[in-house]
Design an enzyme around this catalytic site. Structure first.
Site, PDB file in Angstrom:
ATOM      1  N   GLU A   1     -12.273  -7.019  15.775  1.00 50.43           N
ATOM      2  CA  GLU A   1     -11.121  -6.561  16.559  1.00 50.43           C
ATOM      3  C   GLU A   1     -10.133  -5.875  15.619  1.00 50.43           C
ATOM      4  OE1 GLU A   1     -10.893  -6.718  19.846  1.00 50.43           O
ATOM      5  OE2 GLU A   1     -12.837  -7.728  19.938  1.00 50.43           O
TER       6      GLU A   1
ATOM      7  N   ARG B   1      -6.645   4.536  10.665  1.00 51.98           N
ATOM      8  CA  ARG B   1      -7.940   4.822  10.051  1.00 51.98           C
ATOM      9  C   ARG B   1      -8.374   3.636   9.189  1.00 51.98           C
ATOM     10  NH1 ARG B   1      -4.550   8.894   7.859  1.00 51.98           N
ATOM     11  NH2 ARG B   1      -3.621   8.263   5.874  1.00 51.98           N
TER      12      ARG B   1
ATOM     13  N   THR C   1     -11.471   2.481  -4.292  1.00 55.00           N
ATOM     14  CA  THR C   1     -12.126   3.386  -5.246  1.00 55.00           C
ATOM     15  C   THR C   1     -11.329   4.690  -5.335  1.00 55.00           C
ATOM     16  OG1 THR C   1     -14.257   2.448  -4.582  1.00 55.00           O
ATOM     17  CG2 THR C   1     -14.323   4.539  -5.756  1.00 55.00           C
ATOM     18  N   GLU C   2     -10.891   5.172  -4.174  1.00 53.11           N
ATOM     19  CA  GLU C   2     -10.152   6.446  -4.118  1.00 53.11           C
ATOM     20  C   GLU C   2      -8.774   6.333  -4.778  1.00 53.11           C
ATOM     21  OE1 GLU C   2     -11.799   5.076  -1.509  1.00 53.11           O
ATOM     22  OE2 GLU C   2     -13.436   6.532  -1.376  1.00 53.11           O
TER      23      GLU C   2
ATOM     24  N   TRP D   1       7.747   2.846   2.311  1.00 53.93           N
ATOM     25  CA  TRP D   1       8.808   1.837   2.431  1.00 53.93           C
ATOM     26  C   TRP D   1       9.836   2.039   1.321  1.00 53.93           C
ATOM     27  CZ3 TRP D   1      10.598  -2.205  -0.652  1.00 53.93           C
ATOM     28  CH2 TRP D   1      11.355  -3.201  -0.004  1.00 53.93           C
TER      29      TRP D   1
ATOM     30  N   SER E   1     -10.190   4.045   6.099  1.00 57.22           N
ATOM     31  CA  SER E   1     -10.106   4.352   4.661  1.00 57.22           C
ATOM     32  C   SER E   1     -11.160   3.633   3.814  1.00 57.22           C
ATOM     33  CB  SER E   1      -8.701   4.051   4.126  1.00 57.22           C
ATOM     34  OG  SER E   1      -7.720   4.804   4.820  1.00 57.22           O
TER      35      SER E   1
ATOM     36  N   HIS F   1       5.472  -1.507  -4.155  1.00 54.90           N
ATOM     37  CA  HIS F   1       4.344  -2.376  -4.528  1.00 54.90           C
ATOM     38  C   HIS F   1       4.847  -3.772  -4.898  1.00 54.90           C
ATOM     39  CE1 HIS F   1       1.797   1.023  -4.163  1.00 54.90           C
ATOM     40  NE2 HIS F   1       2.140   1.616  -5.289  1.00 54.90           N
TER      41      HIS F   1
ATOM     42  N   LEU G   1      -8.377 -22.186   2.241  1.00 52.40           N
ATOM     43  CA  LEU G   1      -8.521 -20.740   2.452  1.00 52.40           C
ATOM     44  C   LEU G   1      -9.252 -20.074   1.281  1.00 52.40           C
ATOM     45  CD1 LEU G   1      -7.514 -18.091   4.013  1.00 52.40           C
ATOM     46  CD2 LEU G   1      -5.601 -18.105   2.402  1.00 52.40           C
TER      47      LEU G   1
ATOM     48  N   ASP H   1      -0.913  -1.291   3.815  1.00 48.69           N
ATOM     49  CA  ASP H   1      -0.534   0.109   3.585  1.00 48.69           C
ATOM     50  C   ASP H   1       0.962   0.324   3.823  1.00 48.69           C
ATOM     51  OD1 ASP H   1      -0.962   2.726   2.890  1.00 48.69           O
ATOM     52  OD2 ASP H   1      -1.757   3.334   4.845  1.00 48.69           O
ATOM     53  N   GLY H   2       1.502   1.341   3.163  1.00 47.42           N
ATOM     54  CA  GLY H   2       2.883   1.768   3.416  1.00 47.42           C
ATOM     55  C   GLY H   2       3.900   1.360   2.361  1.00 47.42           C
ATOM     56  N   ASN H   3       3.432   0.845   1.235  1.00 46.52           N
ATOM     57  CA  ASN H   3       4.375   0.447   0.168  1.00 46.52           C
ATOM     58  C   ASN H   3       5.205   1.635  -0.319  1.00 46.52           C
ATOM     59  OD1 ASN H   3       3.123  -1.997   0.332  1.00 46.52           O
ATOM     60  ND2 ASN H   3       2.144  -1.909  -1.679  1.00 46.52           N
TER      61      ASN H   3
HETATM   62  C1  IPE Z   1      -5.981   2.238   1.814  1.00 46.27           C
HETATM   63  O1  IPE Z   1      -4.720   2.791   1.736  1.00 46.27           O
HETATM   64  C2  IPE Z   1      -6.304   1.487   0.554  1.00 46.27           C
HETATM   65  C3  IPE Z   1      -5.520   0.288   0.334  1.00 46.27           C
HETATM   66  C4  IPE Z   1      -4.662  -0.233   1.160  1.00 46.27           C
HETATM   67  C5  IPE Z   1      -5.768  -0.383  -0.925  1.00 46.27           C
HETATM   68  P1  IPE Z   1      -4.513   4.304   1.227  1.00 46.27           P
HETATM   69  O2  IPE Z   1      -3.066   4.570   1.333  1.00 46.27           O
HETATM   70  O3  IPE Z   1      -5.133   4.482  -0.092  1.00 46.27           O
HETATM   71  O4  IPE Z   1      -5.357   5.119   2.304  1.00 46.27           O
HETATM   72  P2  IPE Z   1      -5.170   6.576   2.882  1.00 46.27           P
HETATM   73  O5  IPE Z   1      -5.158   7.512   1.712  1.00 46.27           O
HETATM   74  O6  IPE Z   1      -3.881   6.621   3.626  1.00 46.27           O
HETATM   75  O7  IPE Z   1      -6.334   6.777   3.789  1.00 46.27           O
HETATM   76  C1  IPE Z   2      -0.540   0.571  -0.073  1.00 46.60           C
HETATM   77  O1  IPE Z   2       0.586   1.366  -0.061  1.00 46.60           O
HETATM   78  C2  IPE Z   2      -0.870   0.015  -1.438  1.00 46.60           C
HETATM   79  C3  IPE Z   2      -2.024   0.662  -2.090  1.00 46.60           C
HETATM   80  C4  IPE Z   2      -2.825   1.529  -1.557  1.00 46.60           C
HETATM   81  C5  IPE Z   2      -2.268   0.269  -3.468  1.00 46.60           C
HETATM   82  P1  IPE Z   2       0.552   2.886  -0.470  1.00 46.60           P
HETATM   83  O2  IPE Z   2       0.744   2.976  -1.948  1.00 46.60           O
HETATM   84  O3  IPE Z   2      -0.675   3.534   0.045  1.00 46.60           O
HETATM   85  O4  IPE Z   2       1.835   3.438   0.277  1.00 46.60           O
HETATM   86  P2  IPE Z   2       1.936   4.741   1.184  1.00 46.60           P
HETATM   87  O5  IPE Z   2       0.807   4.694   2.148  1.00 46.60           O
HETATM   88  O6  IPE Z   2       1.827   5.900   0.258  1.00 46.60           O
HETATM   89  O7  IPE Z   2       3.248   4.636   1.855  1.00 46.60           O
HETATM   90 MG    MG Z   3      -1.162   4.420   1.791  1.00 50.85          MG
END
Ligand code: IPE
Ligand code: IPE
Ligand code: MG
Length: 241
Positions: A209, A196, A68-69, A27, A198, A39, A133, A22-24
């Site tokens: 863990e 969370r 899915t979301e 960033w 998600s 990404h 792996l 998460d966080g692309n």
């Molecule tokens: C969870 O990240 C899904 C993936 C990393 C693929 P999201 O960015 O979609 O989740 P929420 O919306 O912060 O819960």
């Molecule tokens: C995670 O990064 C990658 C995917 C869910 C595909 P996000 O795209 O959710 O990046 P943030 O959370 O909005 O920073």
């Molecule tokens: Mg995200």
């Protein structure tokens, strides 16, 4: 420079590590760039962490790549993610072969664009014989989707008389999940500071863990991965006993 890799006890590695990458987007935003830039750089982290896992001898690495979301994001971003996936698989298949890595997928693969699905299936087939792996990509995956599907199949098999309600054990339920051939995760990592789950692997993480870090996924590389494993090795897993 010394690495925390040397502090890892190779005899007590987590067998299965799952990661919510998460966080692309944040960033990229911090750098004044478009989300897609995040990404793209995230793919580099996938490569680094996959190689680190394979190098250590971790048996399963599951990466939550698209939920899915996530179909609810703007079409432009969804399309860019699907294209990125095709590129990455095309480019990385030789590296997977070289490192004896097997690609698996979990999720509603039929929802993916034809081109993406085909690339995935090709790579899955080509790497099926690899014994190092197992790299599991969760795509169009959500836990409730998976549990709903499993429940429908179990109900159908009961109705057809293939199983009795009394046969429904934890093991039987696990065998109806898309993760049927994969052991439950021992360590779940989530990057970017969100605390969370998600909709990820809810059934499978019963005794996993959990490890959370503020680092955004494009900055999560080998050392961060080793630190997460060290944290895992410092825990006392009691499983309720
Ligand atoms: C969870 O990240 C899904 C993936 C990393 C693929 P999201 O960015 O979609 O989740 P929420 O919306 O912060 O819960
Ligand atoms: C995670 O990064 C990658 C995917 C869910 C595909 P996000 O795209 O959710 O990046 P943030 O959370 O909005 O920073
Ligand atoms: Mg995200």
């Amino acid at each position: 420079m010394s690495s925390n890799k040397d502090k890892i006890d190779k005899e007590r590695l987590p067998v299965h590590i799952a990661i919510i990458m998460d966080g692309n987007g944040r960033w990229a935003k911090e750098k004044g760039e478009a989300r897609v830039f995040g990404h793209k750089n995230g793919v580099e982290s996938v490569r680094a962490v996959t190689e680190a896992a394979a190098g250590l001898g971790v048996k399963y690495l599951t990466l939550y790549a698209f939920s899915t979301e996530n179909w609810g994001r703007p079409a432009e971003e969804v399309d860019a993610l699907m294209d990125l996936l095709v590129d990455a698989i095309e480019k990385e298949t030789p590296t997977l072969q070289k490192n004896n890595i097997r690609l698996l997928t979990i999720g509603d693969i039929n929802r993916l664009p034809e081109k993406t699905r085909k690339k995935l299936l090709d790579c899955t087939e080509q790497t099926a014989g690899n014994t190092g792996l197992s790299l599991v990509l969760a795509l169009s995956y959500s836990s409730r989707w998976e549990i709903r599907n499993a429940t429908q199949k179990i109900a159908a098999d009961v109705k057809e008389g293939k199983i009795n309600p009394g046969d429904i054990t934890d093991e039987l339920i696990s065998s109806y999940m898309t993760t049927r051939s994969i052991p439950d995760p021992d360590l779940l990592i989530r990057t970017s500071g969100e605390i969370r789950i998600s909709n990820f692997l809810l059934w499978q993480i019963a005794y996993c863990e959990l490890y959370f870090t503020h680092t955004h996924w494009p900055d999560f590389r080998e050392e961060e991965f080793f630190n997460a494993i060290l944290s895992f090795q410092s825990r006392d897993r009691r499983f309720g006993k």
